[in-house]
Each structure stands twice: as structure tokens, then as C-alpha cells.
Design an enzyme around this catalytic site. Structure first.
Site, PDB file in Angstrom:
ATOM      1  N   HIS A  50      50.933  72.601 -40.795  1.00  0.00           N
ATOM      2  CA  HIS A  50      50.259  72.178 -39.579  1.00  0.00           C
ATOM      3  C   HIS A  50      51.343  71.853 -38.553  1.00  0.00           C
ATOM      4  O   HIS A  50      52.525  71.722 -38.902  1.00  0.00           O
ATOM      5  CB  HIS A  50      49.400  70.944 -39.869  1.00  0.00           C
ATOM      6  CG  HIS A  50      48.045  71.246 -40.446  1.00  0.00           C
ATOM      7  ND1 HIS A  50      47.059  70.297 -40.547  1.00  0.00           N
ATOM      8  CD2 HIS A  50      47.521  72.399 -40.930  1.00  0.00           C
ATOM      9  CE1 HIS A  50      45.970  70.842 -41.076  1.00  0.00           C
ATOM     10  NE2 HIS A  50      46.224  72.113 -41.331  1.00  0.00           N
ATOM     11  N   GLU A  52      52.200  69.198 -36.908  1.00  0.00           N
ATOM     12  CA  GLU A  52      52.964  67.965 -37.106  1.00  0.00           C
ATOM     13  C   GLU A  52      53.939  68.120 -38.276  1.00  0.00           C
ATOM     14  O   GLU A  52      55.048  67.582 -38.257  1.00  0.00           O
ATOM     15  CB  GLU A  52      52.023  66.789 -37.363  1.00  0.00           C
ATOM     16  CG  GLU A  52      51.026  66.519 -36.238  1.00  0.00           C
ATOM     17  CD  GLU A  52      49.716  67.292 -36.390  1.00  0.00           C
ATOM     18  OE1 GLU A  52      49.730  68.416 -36.962  1.00  0.00           O
ATOM     19  OE2 GLU A  52      48.689  66.773 -35.943  1.00  0.00           O
ATOM     20  N   SER A  77      44.089  65.687 -32.677  1.00  0.00           N
ATOM     21  CA  SER A  77      44.007  64.542 -33.587  1.00  0.00           C
ATOM     22  C   SER A  77      44.482  64.933 -34.988  1.00  0.00           C
ATOM     23  O   SER A  77      43.943  65.861 -35.591  1.00  0.00           O
ATOM     24  CB  SER A  77      42.552  64.057 -33.633  1.00  0.00           C
ATOM     25  OG  SER A  77      42.402  62.962 -34.505  1.00  0.00           O
ATOM     26  N   CYS A  79      45.042  65.518 -38.823  1.00  0.00           N
ATOM     27  CA  CYS A  79      44.166  65.568 -40.004  1.00  0.00           C
ATOM     28  C   CYS A  79      44.640  64.570 -41.059  1.00  0.00           C
ATOM     29  O   CYS A  79      45.642  63.870 -40.885  1.00  0.00           O
ATOM     30  CB  CYS A  79      44.173  66.983 -40.586  1.00  0.00           C
ATOM     31  SG  CYS A  79      45.673  67.352 -41.535  1.00  0.00           S
ATOM     32  N   CYS A  82      48.415  65.233 -42.035  1.00  0.00           N
ATOM     33  CA  CYS A  82      49.421  64.872 -41.025  1.00  0.00           C
ATOM     34  C   CYS A  82      49.390  63.377 -40.735  1.00  0.00           C
ATOM     35  O   CYS A  82      50.437  62.760 -40.494  1.00  0.00           O
ATOM     36  CB  CYS A  82      49.182  65.698 -39.766  1.00  0.00           C
ATOM     37  SG  CYS A  82      49.301  67.489 -40.088  1.00  0.00           S
TER      38      CYS A  82
END
Lengths: 145, 145
Positions: A50, A52, A77, A79, A82
Site C-alpha cells: 500500500h 504508506e 484514510s 487501512c 497501514c
């Protein structure tokens, strides 16, 4: 526009241009970007990169004292994965481009002492709305549904 | 000995033999190992490749219906990051070698509906006790303290 959120958006757009999922992230310490990344599920066939995660991986191995004064920016936002990574490393503040198209465990993350700032940026929302409409199956894979 | 936990221990020992942190993991679906991995902080200079993350990355891109019948094995109680990843993908069961030397957010993970089984295996405990005594600074880096 916050230049760090802009840098995260630039990462998201870079991911989109590569055929990937348009989510970007940067890690900022003492006013400088020390890592940047974007979702690489498509590009690397990755189940864990992802935005991040890619950002934190690109930032390299840091000491706890570095993470503990860092700010993590993400266009979306974070998950469960992350968010959990921010908790692992004690990152005290997360700036979130938007949480309209997806919302991670924000209440839990706040309960663990992390400050979350939701910018509600229209570019971030539009990137995700367009992507989800175009590639719903890829988006669902990315969030495990 | 559960052969899947044994496979995770074999991964942990492989990591140790490489000069790394001795934590291993396997992902099991329908009675078969579909991914295996071990902590690669040292080996790859990675901030995110805990054993469970390495295992899930090596398993590749899976559909939600696959994760939702999977069992994740780890020699050590999963940290915030790895627990969050299990939550993201809806993995319903995690078998944990031991949680004496480190304990992740087990109560929270259970509250989200995940079944955790703590084996309390003496080999897993000894691997971590010896490692933490030998390399405390590396261990602290790995858990963000």
C-alpha cells in the site's frame, strides 16, 4: 495546499500513470520528506505495498526516535495494515487527504494516541472516485473485500 | 508438533542462519502452505518485512475468498502492523508460537473477530530469548522502541 499533501498527491498520480491504484504517501521528519511512495499492488504484484507501506519501506530502517517525531501523509484514510504500521512505530501524527471513499480504523488509532488530521481534499476524493468506478474489482482486492 | 508451526519455526531458523531476526511465518489454505517467509529487516534492509508480511508478500495477490479461509502461522505474537494486515484481509485464524517475549494487540484482534491460538512452544520462546539477549538494539528497532 500543504506541500507535503501535494507530494503525496503527486505520488498517487504517478501510481495512476503506471496503471496502478492512485494512493500516495510521504513521511516527513523535521520538515523534510524522508520517504515517499505509492500503492504498488499492480506494478510489483504486491499484497503489502500500500502507499504508506511503500513510503515507509523507501524511508529505510529508522530508529524509534525518528519515527516518534514523524508525520505520515496519505491521500486516503489508512487501512488496518497501514494504521497498524503507524502504531508499531509510534508515529504520532497522520495527515489524511480524504476518508470519504474509504475509512480505516480511525477511532481505534486515535484511542492509541495518534493525532489524525482529515484534510478532505477534493483532488484526493476525485482520484479515488474515478478509480473505484473504473476498476472496482482491483479496488476490492486491495482492501480485502 | 503441528507441521505448519514447524514450517514457521524452520523459517525462523533460516532467518537466524542468515544473520536475521528469528521469526517465521506460513500461510495455510485448505491444508496447504501457500506462502512462507521470515523477518528480513537485516537481509533486505527492510522496515516492513516482518515474518508475517514477508509470508503474505510471498503468497502473492490473493482474492478475499482465499484469505477468508486461511490460517496465518507465526512463531511470535503478531505486532500492530502484522495484526492489522490479518485484519485487512479478513484472515479468520492466527496460530501463534508464543507470546512470552513479545505480545501484540491480541485483545483488539480478538475483538475484531479473529481466533487466536497461542501454542506456547518452547522452541519459539528459546529462539527469541537467545536473540533478544544477543541483539537487544536490533530487536528494539524491529518493534519500534
Amino acid at each position: 495546499m500543504d506541500p507535503f499533501l501535494q507530494a503525496a498527491i503527486d505520488e498517487a498520480k504517478q501510481g495512476l500513470s503506471e496503471g496502478g491504484i492512485p494512493i500516495g504517501s510521504v513521511l516527513v521528519i523535521d520538515g523534510e520528506i524522508v520517504g515517499r511512495g505509492h500503492n504498488r499492488r499492480v506494478q510489483k504484484g504486491s499484497a503489502i505495498l500500500h502507499a504508506e507501506m511503500d513510503c515507509l519501506e523507501n524511508a529505510g530502517r529508522l530508529a524509534a526516535r525518528d519515527y516518534q517525531r514523524a508525520v505520515l501523509y496519505s491521500t486516503l484514510s489508512p487501512c488496518d495494515m497501514c494504521s497498524g504500521t503507524a502504531l508499531l512505530y509510534g508515529i504520532p501524527r497522520v495527515v489524511i487527504g480524504e476518508n470519504r471513499t474509504f475509512q480505516g480504523p480511525e477511532e481505534y488509532v486515535r484511542s492509541r494516541g495518534v493525532a489524525l488530521e482529515i484534510v478532505d481534499d477534493s483532488t484526493c476524493v476525485q482520484l479515488m472516485r474515478d478509480f473505484i468506478a473504473a476498476r472496482p474489482e482491483l479496488w476490492n482486492e486491495d482492501i480485502g473485500v
